[in-house]
Motif scaffolding. Structure first.
Motif, mmCIF file in Angstrom:
data_model
loop_
_atom_site.group_PDB
_atom_site.id
_atom_site.type_symbol
_atom_site.label_atom_id
_atom_site.label_comp_id
_atom_site.label_asym_id
_atom_site.label_seq_id
_atom_site.Cartn_x
_atom_site.Cartn_y
_atom_site.Cartn_z
ATOM 1 N N TYR A 70 -3.794 0.988 -3.015
ATOM 2 C CA TYR A 70 -3.256 -0.325 -3.329
ATOM 3 C C TYR A 70 -4.103 -1.001 -4.397
ATOM 4 N N PRO A 93 0.832 -1.203 0.000
ATOM 5 C CA PRO A 93 0.000 0.000 0.000
ATOM 6 C C PRO A 93 0.870 1.257 0.000
ATOM 7 N N TYR A 127 -8.872 7.526 3.573
ATOM 8 C CA TYR A 127 -8.359 6.328 4.229
ATOM 9 C C TYR A 127 -6.861 6.127 4.024
ATOM 10 N N THR A 128 -6.176 7.147 3.533
ATOM 11 C CA THR A 128 -4.704 7.280 3.474
ATOM 12 C C THR A 128 -3.957 6.238 2.642
ATOM 13 N N GLN A 129 -4.616 5.249 2.073
ATOM 14 C CA GLN A 129 -3.828 4.250 1.351
ATOM 15 C C GLN A 129 -4.303 4.053 -0.082
ATOM 16 N N VAL A 170 1.164 5.321 0.690
ATOM 17 C CA VAL A 170 0.489 6.247 1.594
ATOM 18 C C VAL A 170 0.193 7.543 0.863
#
Lengths: 384, 292
Positions: free
Chosen positions: B215, B118, B211-213, B120
């Motif tokens: 992926y 993931p 949600y900061t990620q 950031v």
């Protein structure tokens, strides 16, 4: 013509191999002095493949420990030799490696296997052989059950949960604790359950909430938890998930101290600001001022040009502990070494260690606090 | 009471993102009756575009949003051109399976290009919560709710008032008749895909900031929930998608807060099944459906 050549080659090969085998035998019988001067320790670790960094850490650390012991004169003058085989994290490979170590290399004791799966695969054979086995890093509970000659150097998953509970209640003085865990992970759920059971005797569990692996929004659960005003929030999961949770804890402005487990190791890389001030439990702390730890780190970095991970620290301790047991036993007799292992009480990089009746360690655990984006050793806790 | 209000706000913030993603689903379904399963992956790609522009070029939020929506629109257009257009007259199941194929393709593409760890997302919207009495509202939540409502109104007006919008409605009602009336059906469908994909990317950008990620598999669950939202509200209807998104967000939040966090997903999908049994066309659906 071609066929005859093949047969001829095969026969020649057969004769050569028989000759070399007999010469091996001769060596063994005739050269007992050289044999006796060396104590062979086997290492089985995944040296290639996806989790090779685990195996490489353990293997390098075991060699480093052996080197140190040999430089200091070995075990009663006998040098330690580390013989390592790659398990590729595969169960069959691990069994083959074990058989080879036992039959061909005649090892005195085994350091391994590195991961739970491979260790369980050799467990029954090793238990039958009675050879002293000390796994540095297999955390699965079953590894040491009903196998008096199998020990482990790392703490088990439930033990982490219990330690976190004791640390929260006694060191942080928390009266109320909330737990949020990953429903789909046996690791997370196991530790959460252990924490809950232990903490119930020490204080009040306000919330016990689960989330799915794919969840990204924790605000609802966190709001619910915040309403109960717990003193600590226990989050047993890996750092990528924990980072997201901690971000939302900060966003919601919840005033709570968060406690984590060894899966948090590395959280400061991406989430230093949200993890600031929170605690987690680890096998060892790189910033532990103790001379033992700092010496280990310096030497490891000098020798291998890489930073030792927790697995390396455990591999190093396991080798040292095994050597001490062999020394105390005064012989290479399996039963004597096993007897001495169960009586061991020594300081290692990963804490002071003694073994319980299952062969699991009772040891102090490092609690690390994230301060200014760095690991700071907050204390060492041991659970009775 | 404060707790309840706070949970409603949490529900709104989750729901607003589902709503935005559901808008794209419902538009595409309305016009060519295709459940575009690659929509969640367009959302994921949109988030990656935002990540790249925010990290490497360091653009401010509104630029990041515009650029990633534009690139996603182009991506949507190319997917439509390569994968769906040749299947225009094929059975609907073929297009559906192609959509699943595209979805897997995009996931694996992201896996190869961006690697599985993931990433950031930098906080390009400040994360400080705003206090109203005892209530905490994140700035991301406010931005998401405001922007999604604005987009929905714009889209609604676009479809009702403008010529391409009217063409869309015509195509959704009767493709053959539209051709007879001189409407360029292919171009209209392409436009729908472009707008739908841009909305998907919009959802992706906000999701990744909230949600900061970022992926490769991040699109699966929101995509699925948004699909459920679209069906719940009445698939093919813009206000239905919006309503469905908020309803799903609320149900999820309320069940987590007051029933059980362990059971919330089961409750959400259980309600979907009940709604489909009782009213198969969704909450706002009528028998003679008015489509996009």
């Amino acid at each position: 013509m071609k066929k005859r050549l093949t047969i001829f080659t095969l026969v020649t090969l057969l004769i050569i191999s028989m000759l070399s085998l007999t010469s091996c035998k001769g060596d063994e019988n005739g050269n007992t002095d050289a044999e006796a001067d060396v104590i062979k320790l086997g290492v089985i670790a995944p040296l290639t493949g996806e989790i090779s960094q685990y195996g490489i850490g353990v293997n390098n650390a075991a060699k480093l420990a052996a080197e140190e012991i040999n430089d200091a004169g070995g075990i009663d003058g006998k040098m330690i030799e580390i013989i390592s085989y790659d398990s590729k994290a595969d169960k069959t490979e691990a069994i083959n490696a074990y058989n080879k170590l036992r039959d061909q290399d005649n090892i005195t004791a085994l350091i391994g296997c590195t991961i739970s799966g491979t260790t369980l695969s050799i467990k029954e054979i090793a238990a039958g052989d009675g050879i002293p086995v000390l796994t540095p890093t297999a955390t699965n509970l079953d590894v040491t059950l009903n196998a008096p000659n199998i020990f482990r150097a790392c703490f088990t998953d439930p033990y982490q949960g219990e330690t976190a509970a004791v640390f929260s209640a006694e060191d942080l003085g928390a009266k109320k604790a909330a737990v949020i865990y990953n429903l789909e992970s046996a690791y997370s759920e196991g530790i959460a359950e252990a924490f809950k059971t232990k903490y119930s005797d020490l204080g009040e569990i306000t919330n016990f909430e689960g989330y799915a692996d794919t969840d990204t929004d924790f605000r609802t659960i966190l709001t619910k938890i915040a309403d109960k005003k717990p003193d600590v929030l226990f989050i047993p999961d890996y750092y990528a998930k924990v980072g997201v949770i901690l971000t939302q804890v900060k966003e919601l402005g919840i005033d709570v101290v968060c406690i984590g487990v060894d899966g948090w190791d590395g959280i400061e890389a991406d989430y230093a600001d949200v993890a600031e001030g929170h605690y987690f439990i680890n096998h060892y702390s790189k910033n532990d001022p103790s001379e033992l730890v700092q010496n280990f780190i310096t030497k490891f970095e000098e020798t291998y040009d890489m930073s030792p991970n927790a697995l390396a620290a455990l591999g190093y301790d396991a080798t040292k502990i095994m050597s001490e047991a062999i020394k105390n036993a005064g012989s290479t007799e399996s039963s004597a070494i096993v007897e001495e292992l169960s009586n061991i009480s020594t300081d290692g990089v990963t804490g002071h260690i003694t073994f319980d009746e299952n062969g699991d360690p009772t040891k102090s655990i490092s609690v690390i606090q994230i301060v200014n984006g760095e690991h700071k050793l907050a204390g060492k806790v041991s659970v009775e | 009471m404060t707790l309840f209000l706070q949970q409603l706000i949490n529900g709104l913030s989750v729901g607003s993102i589902y709503a935005v993603i559901a808008l794209g689903y419902t538009m595409v379904y309305g016009i060519i009756k295709l459940i575009n399963f690659a929509h969640g992956e367009i959302m994921m790609m949109g988030a990656y575009f935002a990540f790249v522009t925010a990290v490497t070029i360091g653009m401010p939020f509104y630029m990041v949003l515009i650029v990633s929506m534009l690139i996603a629109a182009i991506l949507g257009l190319s997917i439509e051109y390569v994968a769906y257009k040749p299947l225009r007259n094929a059975p609907r199941i073929s297009a559906l399976i192609t959509a699943i194929g595209i979805s897997l393709f995009l996931q694996n593409l992201a896996l190869v290009v961006f690697k599985p760890e993931p990433k950031v997302m930098p906080a390009i919207i400040p994360k400080q919560p705003i206090l109203i009495g005892n209530l905490q509202i994140g700035t991301v939540t406010i931005v998401t709710i405001l922007l999604s409502v604005i987009f929905m109104i714009l889209l609604d007006q676009f479809i009702k008032k403008t010529k391409p919008g009217k063409a869309m409605r015509a195509v959704s009602q009767d493709k053959e008749a539209s051709i007879l009336m001189g409407i360029n059906v292919n171009r209209t469908i392409s436009l729908t895909f472009a707008i739908g994909s841009a909305l998907g990317a919009f959802g992706g950008v906000l999701y990744s900031i909230a949600y900061t990620q970022v992926y490769p598999t991040m699109g699966i669950m929101p995509g699925l929930k948004a699909f459920v939202a679209a069906v719940l509200g009445g698939i093919g209807l813009l206000p239905g998608a919006m309503l469905g998104g908020f309803v799903i967000g609320m149900i999820e939040t309320i069940s987590k807060a007051y029933i059980s966090s362990q059971w919330s997903d089961a409750i959400v999908f259980g309600i979907l099944i009940i709604v489909l049994i009782v009213k198969p066309t969704g909450i706002l659906g009528k028998n003679e459906r008015e489509k996009v």
